[in-house]
Design an enzyme around this catalytic site. Structure first.
Site, PDB file in Angstrom:
ATOM      1  N   GLY B  56      32.380 -14.462  35.525  1.00  0.00           N
ATOM      2  CA  GLY B  56      31.194 -13.796  36.284  1.00  0.00           C
ATOM      3  C   GLY B  56      30.594 -14.603  37.572  1.00  0.00           C
ATOM      4  CB  CYS B 266      37.550  18.772  33.904  1.00  0.00           C
ATOM      5  SG  CYS B 266      38.734  18.971  35.213  1.00  0.00           S
ATOM      6  CB  CYS B 269      42.216  18.944  32.389  1.00  0.00           C
ATOM      7  SG  CYS B 269      41.019  17.692  32.312  1.00  0.00           S
ATOM      8  CB  CYS B 290      39.028  14.794  35.698  1.00  0.00           C
ATOM      9  SG  CYS B 290      39.025  15.276  34.063  1.00  0.00           S
ATOM     10  CB  CYS B 296      42.560  15.593  35.679  1.00  0.00           C
ATOM     11  SG  CYS B 296      41.886  17.115  35.734  1.00  0.00           S
TER      12      CYS B 296
END
Lengths: 159, 334
Positions: B56, B266, B269, B290, B296
């Protein structure tokens, strides 16, 4: 470094040489006990010599004559200025007959153990040097063609 | 990883035609492996190792000029090219799509100079460079995700002073960010941050997870893979190692929430457990699709395909995966 305590194979034998030459160039200061490494790097203009206490990269054969607690540990604002210490050790991994380390922290699921042929006092000194997180030193153990890392983010305990 | 630099060929040409003829190849002769010179790659690798050792924390690095404007993925390219080796397979996505001009060009640069295989399949790749998304398919421990970062410091939005923010990171002083989140709750009733959600790494550093949607933030927590964040313009690198605690900042009574799509699925899909984006058709109607195009396409062949279908065990990977499937808010609820 991202999976502390796992033992990885290096493509070249004398893994500590491989690690040092991967890290060192003229932008960092280096201390090494090994004349061959020093000469090889110097011939490429990549070696800027320093004492263990001031170097960015420190290379030692087993327990050093100096104290790992005295090497550079960076500042709170820029902890990444802390040194990287490379220990050449005789044995590393499950077959090593020596000190067993228990590691916890980032990169370690639950806990992990590592066996390394260094005296427990030296491992305690490393743990001390890393205890000022986020300041501290990062450690690489190297034996023959195997390496393992102990970044400062892990907590080390001698079992 | 190679340690030899090929010297640039010194050639003299007899005529202009000869010069033009010599340009018939891709013009890549004489470039170092993976475009960057060995010295630059070594410096980037050193910085990545320090970034991994201090999860980090933003580590400075040189950030060389690249054949692309800063802010277009130069940090990600330098990190990727420093990591890639000739046996690796490389995938690049831009906002979930493999086909954007930028993604295609970065992929081609790596293919031509680093001699890597390229792919669009998340599960086939060793290194994935991405902008603004984390793939829907669970990454595994031998993969590395390189994220392009426009703004490295999460505190930048509460204080523009970099010096002051670095002091705040040094002392883990994140009060100003908590006030910002509180003001958000007062104004909107919930924390209203769409992307770049401030996130605590390993309980020590506040990190800007790059402009990924909130949907992707839980994927950073206790993942199996390494995440490398690289900013070319700001010349900083940071990292999240595998198995690291990553916690989005939130209050006990105002929990972290991922995006909600209602009943939308979606258009192509039929997925209802992926990150969807709105598109407007010619008839003015809004449809959802998507965002991750590669997944997808797989879902269009097999609508039941799980996000961890390629893994041996169930993997927690953000919203809609095993351990969080029952939790409509996503995240770990903290």
């Amino acid at each position: 470094m991202s999976r502390p305590g796992t033992v990885q194979q290096t493509p070249a034998e004398r893994s500590d040489h491989a690690v040092v030459t991967t890290l060192v160039d003229h932008e960092v200061t280096t201390h090494t006990f090994d004349e061959a490494v020093r000469r090889a790097l110097e011939s490429h203009g990549r070696f800027d010599s320093a004492t263990p206490e001031t170097a960015d990269i420190v290379h030692t054969n087993g327990s050093p004559t100096w104290d790992v607690r005295d090497v550079r540990s960076g500042t709170l604002v820029e902890p990444s200025a802390g040194a990287t210490v490379i220990y050449r050790v005789d044995a590393l991994g499950p077959d090593a007959t020596a000190t067993t380390l228990r590691l916890t922290g980032p990169g370690v699921p639950d806990e992990r153990t590592l066996r390394v042929s260094l005296p427990p006092t030296e491992v305690d000194a490393i743990a001390d040097a890393q205890s000022v997180y986020p300041r501290g030193v990062d450690v690489v153990f190297a034996a023959a063609d195997r390496i393992s890392a102990l970044p400062r983010s892990v907590t080390v305990e001698v079992v | 990883m190679t340690d030899t630099e090929t010297p640039r060929a010194e050639t003299s040409y007899e005529s202009v035609d000869a010069v033009l003829d010599s340009l018939d190849d891709e013009g890549l002769d004489g470039y170092s492996y993976a475009y960057l010179d060995e010295h630059t790659k070594r410096e980037v690798r050193r910085s990545i190792l320090k970034a991994v050792a201090i999860p980090g924390h933003q580590v400075p690095y040189a950030s060389r000029p690249m054949p692309l404007a800063r802010g277009w993925g130069t940090g990600g390219i330098q990190a990727s090219l420093s990591i890639l080796g000739p046996t690796d397979t490389f995938k690049v996505i831009d906002q979930g799509s493999d086909e954007s001009v930028n993604a295609a060009n970065i992929r081609r640069l790596a293919r031509d100079t680093a001699a890597v295989e390229t792919t669009t399949d998340t599960t086939d790749s060793d290194v994935i460079q991405t902008r603004h998304r984390i793939p829907e398919e669970a990454l595994s421990e031998d993969q590395i995700l390189v994220l392009q970062v426009p703004v490295t410091d999460a505190l930048r939005k509460v204080d523009p002073s970099d010096a002051a923010n670095r002091r705040r990171h040094a002392h883990k002083n994140y009060g100003k960010m908590w006030v910002h989140l509180y003001e958000n709750v007062v104004e909107w009733g919930e924390i209203n941050i769409a992307s770049r959600y401030p996130t605590m790494v390993a309980g020590r550093y506040l990190m800007d997870p790059s402009p990924i949607p909130r949907w992707d933030v839980p994927k950073l927590d206790d993942a199996d893979n390494l995440f490398v964040f690289a900013a070319g313009r700001e010349a900083r690198l940071y990292a999240v190692p595998p198995n690291t605690d990553v916690e989005p900042l939130a209050f006990e009574d105002r929990e972290f929430q991922v995006e909600r799509f209602g009943d939308a699925t979606c258009q192509f899909c039929g997925s209802d457990d992926t990150y969807l984006v709105e598109i407007e058709g010619d008839d003015g109607e809004t449809r959802y699709v998507c965002n991750d195009t590669s997944f997808c396409e797989k879902r269009q062949d097999d609508p039941e395909l799980a996000k961890d279908h390629h893994r041996e065990r169930d993997v927690s990977w953000g919203p809609g995966t095993p351990s969080e499937g029952a939790d409509a808010t996503g995240g770990d609820g903290t």
